[in-house]
Design a protein around this motif. Structure first.
Motif, PDB file in Angstrom:
ATOM      1  N   PHE A  75      38.605  -0.706   7.054  1.00  0.00           N
ATOM      2  CA  PHE A  75      37.388  -0.759   6.253  1.00  0.00           C
ATOM      3  C   PHE A  75      36.134  -0.909   7.113  1.00  0.00           C
ATOM      4  O   PHE A  75      35.022  -0.806   6.607  1.00  0.00           O
ATOM      5  N   PHE A  76      36.333  -1.166   8.411  1.00  0.00           N
ATOM      6  CA  PHE A  76      35.196  -1.306   9.332  1.00  0.00           C
ATOM      7  C   PHE A  76      35.453  -0.431  10.557  1.00  0.00           C
ATOM      8  O   PHE A  76      35.991  -0.893  11.566  1.00  0.00           O
ATOM      9  N   ILE A  77      35.136   0.844  10.417  1.00  0.00           N
ATOM     10  CA  ILE A  77      35.386   1.820  11.486  1.00  0.00           C
ATOM     11  C   ILE A  77      34.057   2.203  12.129  1.00  0.00           C
ATOM     12  O   ILE A  77      33.124   2.591  11.439  1.00  0.00           O
ATOM     13  N   PRO A  78      33.934   2.046  13.454  1.00  0.00           N
ATOM     14  CA  PRO A  78      34.992   1.718  14.405  1.00  0.00           C
ATOM     15  C   PRO A  78      35.240   0.229  14.599  1.00  0.00           C
ATOM     16  O   PRO A  78      36.244  -0.154  15.202  1.00  0.00           O
ATOM     17  N   ASP A  79      34.335  -0.641  14.079  1.00  0.00           N
ATOM     18  CA  ASP A  79      34.528  -2.073  14.298  1.00  0.00           C
ATOM     19  C   ASP A  79      33.664  -2.845  13.304  1.00  0.00           C
ATOM     20  O   ASP A  79      32.958  -2.268  12.466  1.00  0.00           O
ATOM     21  N   ALA A  80      33.716  -4.158  13.410  1.00  0.00           N
ATOM     22  CA  ALA A  80      33.086  -5.028  12.422  1.00  0.00           C
ATOM     23  C   ALA A  80      31.561  -5.017  12.481  1.00  0.00           C
ATOM     24  O   ALA A  80      30.910  -5.608  11.618  1.00  0.00           O
TER      25      ALA A  80
ATOM     26  N   SER B 143      42.851   6.377  11.734  1.00  0.00           N
ATOM     27  CA  SER B 143      43.074   6.745  13.133  1.00  0.00           C
ATOM     28  C   SER B 143      42.358   8.048  13.466  1.00  0.00           C
ATOM     29  O   SER B 143      41.743   8.184  14.532  1.00  0.00           O
ATOM     30  N   ARG B 144      42.424   8.996  12.545  1.00  0.00           N
ATOM     31  CA  ARG B 144      41.754  10.291  12.733  1.00  0.00           C
ATOM     32  C   ARG B 144      40.233  10.101  12.799  1.00  0.00           C
ATOM     33  O   ARG B 144      39.543  10.738  13.590  1.00  0.00           O
TER      34      ARG B 144
ATOM     35  N   GLU C 197      37.635  11.209  15.747  1.00  0.00           N
ATOM     36  CA  GLU C 197      36.499  12.088  15.490  1.00  0.00           C
ATOM     37  C   GLU C 197      35.196  11.472  16.013  1.00  0.00           C
ATOM     38  O   GLU C 197      34.379  12.158  16.637  1.00  0.00           O
ATOM     39  N   LEU C 198      35.007  10.175  15.766  1.00  0.00           N
ATOM     40  CA  LEU C 198      33.793   9.502  16.226  1.00  0.00           C
ATOM     41  C   LEU C 198      33.744   9.438  17.749  1.00  0.00           C
ATOM     42  O   LEU C 198      32.692   9.668  18.354  1.00  0.00           O
TER      43      LEU C 198
END
Length: 425
Positions: A110-115, A187-188, A192-193
């Motif tokens: 829910f927090f991509i790539p991080d918090a 993961s995808r 991509e990012l």
């Protein structure tokens, strides 16, 4: 002076290794024609704090701040212990509770790539105005957290800025990435990012040759290696420990656990009463329960000195006082690229270094190049002979190293290298 905007999450009073790299660059930049402007969060969640780093920040530089909304403050209401582990990087724990697993799943998906992802949009809005009003033409983003690279990505897409993306650690191949319980879609999204950032930045900077080779498979953009380093301006008077001290400075995760070392030390102690009496294992920093349990299981509890987190100044003094310095990395292919910042401080301490990690590590190359110690790929090999040799030299007051070319790892030399890159971009 060329004006450069530096976007970083970690900044004093943050503690730990993440803050030191750019504090030291900023400290020396003006000597090499760079005027730094630093952008940091106004109300960050720092798991470790160390006020001593503030003295390295020039008092008259421009520091921009903008509020950040972080989930860790809310997460602490449910589990302070699990939140502290996640925000500190201590997530490689096989004995996770159901709540711990759930929190990792939420953090990973829910927090991509991080918090810190929720800081991206307001930062882009805030910095867009500042950049246009102050004629900034070059920016640097440094991660982790890698969400800061998304700030650079969006600013680059909106303007004609030159952008340097600095990776202190890799992104999708960092050791804890697999622990985040990512779905295939998540993961995808990470991939991509990562691909977007690496192929949009004008120049990518990494801290190890292994990471450079990895990123070369993703982007044709220029990739420069600028490692971390040590502060040569700090002068410390060594007061060598009376005991045969083997000191580890920094966090010891559950998987940074060379059983072969504890076993070998216990074996020598059982064979040599003097060694048993002289041995002192010093741990400064967070240490996992599993590592501690293993050390105790080999009968070494009385030889342990557990200090917990200490200030950077005290950590440096411990390094200079120790008879032998211990550096431990996980025995995983993903950690070959990890060169802990404390390695360079270990070099500056001029004490023998004993290191454990995966075969083919960049750390192994640096140790060999500088003649500063022994590297063991998690097997006994020459381990017992090495420890006995160190101990014999200790008993004869002759335990020392003869350094070879560590000067290029001084913070000032590395800043000159970074400044040249920023001017040429």
């Amino acid at each position: 002076m060329k004006r450069v905007l530096i976007i970083t999450y970690y900044w004093p009073p943050a503690g730990g290794p993440g803050v030191q790299r750019w504090v030291q660059f900023v400290k020396h930049f003006r000597d090499f024609g760079i005027e730094p402007i630093v952008y940091v969060p106004e109300n960050p969640h720092y798991p470790l704090q160390d006020a001593s780093f503030k003295k390295d920040v020039p008092s008259d530089i421009t520091i921009l701040k903008h509020p950040i909304s972080e989930p860790y403050a809310l997460a602490k209401l449910f589990s302070k212990k699990n939140t502290q582990k996640m925000s500190s990087g201590l997530i490689a724990n096989k004995k996770q509770s159901l709540l711990g697993k759930l929190m990792l799943f939420i953090r990973g998906n829910f927090f991509i790539p991080d918090a810190r992802i929720r800081w991206v949009k307001p930062s882009v809005q805030f910095l867009s105005n500042y950049i246009s009003e102050n004629n900034i033409d070059t920016i640097v983003t440094t991660g982790p957290p890698h969400s800061l690279h998304l700030i650079g990505l969006k600013l680059k897409q909106q303007t004609i800025l030159k952008w340097v993306a600095d990776f202190r650690d890799p992104w999708t191949t960092i050791h804890y990435h697999k622990s985040l319980r990512l779905t295939k879609a998540s993961s995808r999204k990470h991939k991509e990012l990562e691909h977007q950032v690496l192929n949009t930045a004008d120049t990518v900077v990494v801290t190890s040759s292994v990471t450079k080779e990895e990123f070369k498979n993703i982007t044709p953009k220029p990739i420069k290696v600028i490692t971390n380093g040590y502060d040569a301006s700090i002068k410390i008077e060594s007061q060598l420990d009376a005991k045969f001290s083997i000191a580890h400075i920094g966090s010891l995760l559950s998987e940074r656990n060379p059983i072969v070392l504890w076993k070998t030390l216990a074996e020598i102690a059982s064979e040599n009463v003097d060694f048993k009496d002289d041995l002192n294992l010093v741990f400064a920093g967070a240490i996992s329960e599993q590592v501690l349990e293993n050390i105790i299981s080999f009968g070494l509890e009385e030889n342990c000195k557990i200090l917990g987190y200490v200030s950077h100044e005290k950590a440096l003094q411990l390094q200079h006082n120790s008879q032998v310095l211990l550096l431990i990395e996980m025995n995983k292919p993903e950690t070959k690229c990890i060169i802990p910042g404390k390695l360079f401080e270990y070099l500056a301490a001029q004490r023998p270094i004993m290191t454990f990690g995966p075969s083919g590590s960049d750390v192994s190359s640096i140790l060999k190049e500088t003649n500063h110690g022994k590297y063991f790929p998690y097997n006994d090999g020459e381990l017992k002979e090495t420890i006995l040799s160190f101990y014999s030299d200790y008993k004869n007051n002759n335990l020392k190293v003869v350094s070879n070319g560590i000067e290029k790892y001084s913070r000032k030399a590395l800043t000159e290298k970074m400044a040249r890159l920023l001017k040429d971009i």
